[in-house]
Write a protein that holds these residues in place. Structure first.
Motif: not given
Ligand code: ZN
Length: 441
Positions: A242-250
């Motif tokens: 979730e953290a990676l998703h919210d930071l735009g990394v996925l």
């Protein structure tokens, strides 16, 4: 202009129909030109390699390795992830000089090529990444490499590895400038934020933004260890993916090693964004991290690849060993038909190609794909009788059975000998460099 012909073998194509064909495999100017039948060379400059008794198949693609860590083989056994990083691997990486990095990368690439791995997604360390690219250029391996990004204000990160956000981004851009697309596109770049805990939010957001803008991939780790997940939850108040998703990394250009401890929402995020999970079975067992639910991830539509991770957590970079283990590991829990040979082999070839963003170019023997091809000898007493070549490759063959290897239609291993590097010199240099680096710590 040249032609390379693998003659006398059985072609395990790993194409959409998993065809197995008898005949020649011809590569013209680096690209597969014919699959099966008898090929007549069209040019004066051609070479025929004898593949009698062999399966000819696409080279293995390992989508998560650290060629910078090879000198620490056997130095970090029997530890869990965070101790392994803090006590050995980070101090080791912080003590590497450019010459030691060259020795480490050449050792890794010699092992990888001799063992039938033709392409890698490689996370280097913070500094001296040019040495890793140069080793890849010399060795002949196909490599997507990124410098590890570590800008978090974490006191556990040794001084030799700490960097500012701007320095980390600038160094990555300079490497892209020098190496992305080099050697006829055999060398490519991927941003490599090490994991959420070693990076600031600002860095991760910027990496996500630049990856999307430039079409350069992202290579990172996540959800490997429960202590790591607790630290991520303490910092963000959310789960790792979730953290990676919210930071735009996925996204479809992102490959994440491990993905062991996921909740259903995280699996949905990986599937919805097309983010690649890289399964590292030996590493996950050795660090006591757990077993990723790979068959379930595949069933939910998450693209999966395989990798050996690094020498200090494996302790080999053996694509055949990882392939076999991946095929076996999930059967006790889900039944003997889980990950059959054909599906496991596709993960180790096409899954890796997809994670590298090279699915149209690598991972199968079809006309038009790049000439990354291996011949595996199936005549050993540990393999015969061969009723089903796919079964033989996945369940019985070993990396030491690899006889010939070509990358981009150039022979880099001929009759089990590396043609690009002097293996005796490489192993000598690695031993000397390992002593030097560990004496420095
Ligand atoms: Zn790793």
């Amino acid at each position: 202009m040249s032609e390379l012909i693998f003659r006398g073998g059985t072609l395990v194509t790993v194409d959409d129909d998993h065809r197995v064909v008898v005949g020649d495999l011809a590569i013209k100017d680096g690209v597969i030109a014919a699959v099966g039948g008898r090929y007549t060379p069209t040019q004066r400059d051609f070479e025929i390699v004898d593949a009698t008794g062999c399966v000819v198949m696409p080279g293995l693609v390992q989508a998560h390795v650290h060629t910078c860590q090879t000198l620490a083989r056997g130095r970090a056994d029997d530890r869990e992830l965070l101790d392994w990083l803090h006590q050995v691997v980070w101090p080791y990486e912080g003590a590497l000089d450019a010459d030691a990095l060259t020795a480490s990368a050449e050792l890794a690439m010699a092992e990888l090529l001799l063992g039938g791995t033709t392409a890698i997604l490689d996370m280097a360390t913070v500094h001296h990444t040019d040495a890793v690219f140069a080793a890849a250029e010399r060795s002949g391996i196909r490599a997507t490499i990124g410098k590890a990004m570590m800008d978090a204000p974490d006191p556990a990160i040794p001084r030799g590895l700490r960097e500012s956000t701007q320095a980390s981004l600038d160094a990555s851009e300079a490497l892209i400038e020098r190496w992305h697309g080099a050697a006829n596109d055999r060398l490519r770049y991927a941003y490599a934020p090490r994991f959420v805990l070693s990076c600031t939010d600002e860095l991760l957001r910027e990496v996500g933004r630049r990856s999307a803008a430039r079409g350069v991939g992202i290579h990172t780790h996540a959800s490997e260890n429960t202590g790591e997940i607790a630290a991520v939850a303490a910092r963000f108040g959310k789960r790792n993916i979730e953290a990676l998703h919210d930071l735009g990394v996925l996204g479809p250009r992102t490959a994440i090693a491990h993905c062991i401890h996921l909740d259903p929402h995280e699996v949905d995020l990986l599937a919805a964004t097309g983010t690649h999970c890289v399964h590292c079975p030996s590493s996950n067992l050795k660090l006591a991290s757990g077993v990723a639910a790979i068959p379930e991830l595949i069933a939910r539509g998450v693209p999966v690849a395989i990798g050996a991770d690094g020498a200090p957590c494996n302790n080999n970079l053996d694509g055949f060993l990882e392939l076999r283990l991946a095929a076996l590991l999930h059967k006790p829990r889900l039944g003997p038909r889980t990950l059959p040979a054909s599906q496991a082999l596709a993960l180790a070839t096409r899954g890796g190609a997809r994670a590298l963003g090279l699915d149209a170019e690598l991972g199968a023997l079809t006309v038009g794909r790049r000439g990354d091809v291996i011949a595996v000898d199936l005549t050993g007493p540990h393999v015969v009788p061969v009723e089903n070549p796919l079964s033989a490759v996945v369940y019985a063959a070993r990396s030491t059975d690899v006889r010939h290897v070509a990358v981009d239609g150039r022979v880099v291993v001929r009759d089990r000998a590396l043609t690009t590097l002097d293996v005796a010199a490489v192993t000598r240099a690695a031993t000397t460099a390992a002593h030097r680096v560990f004496a420095r710590i």
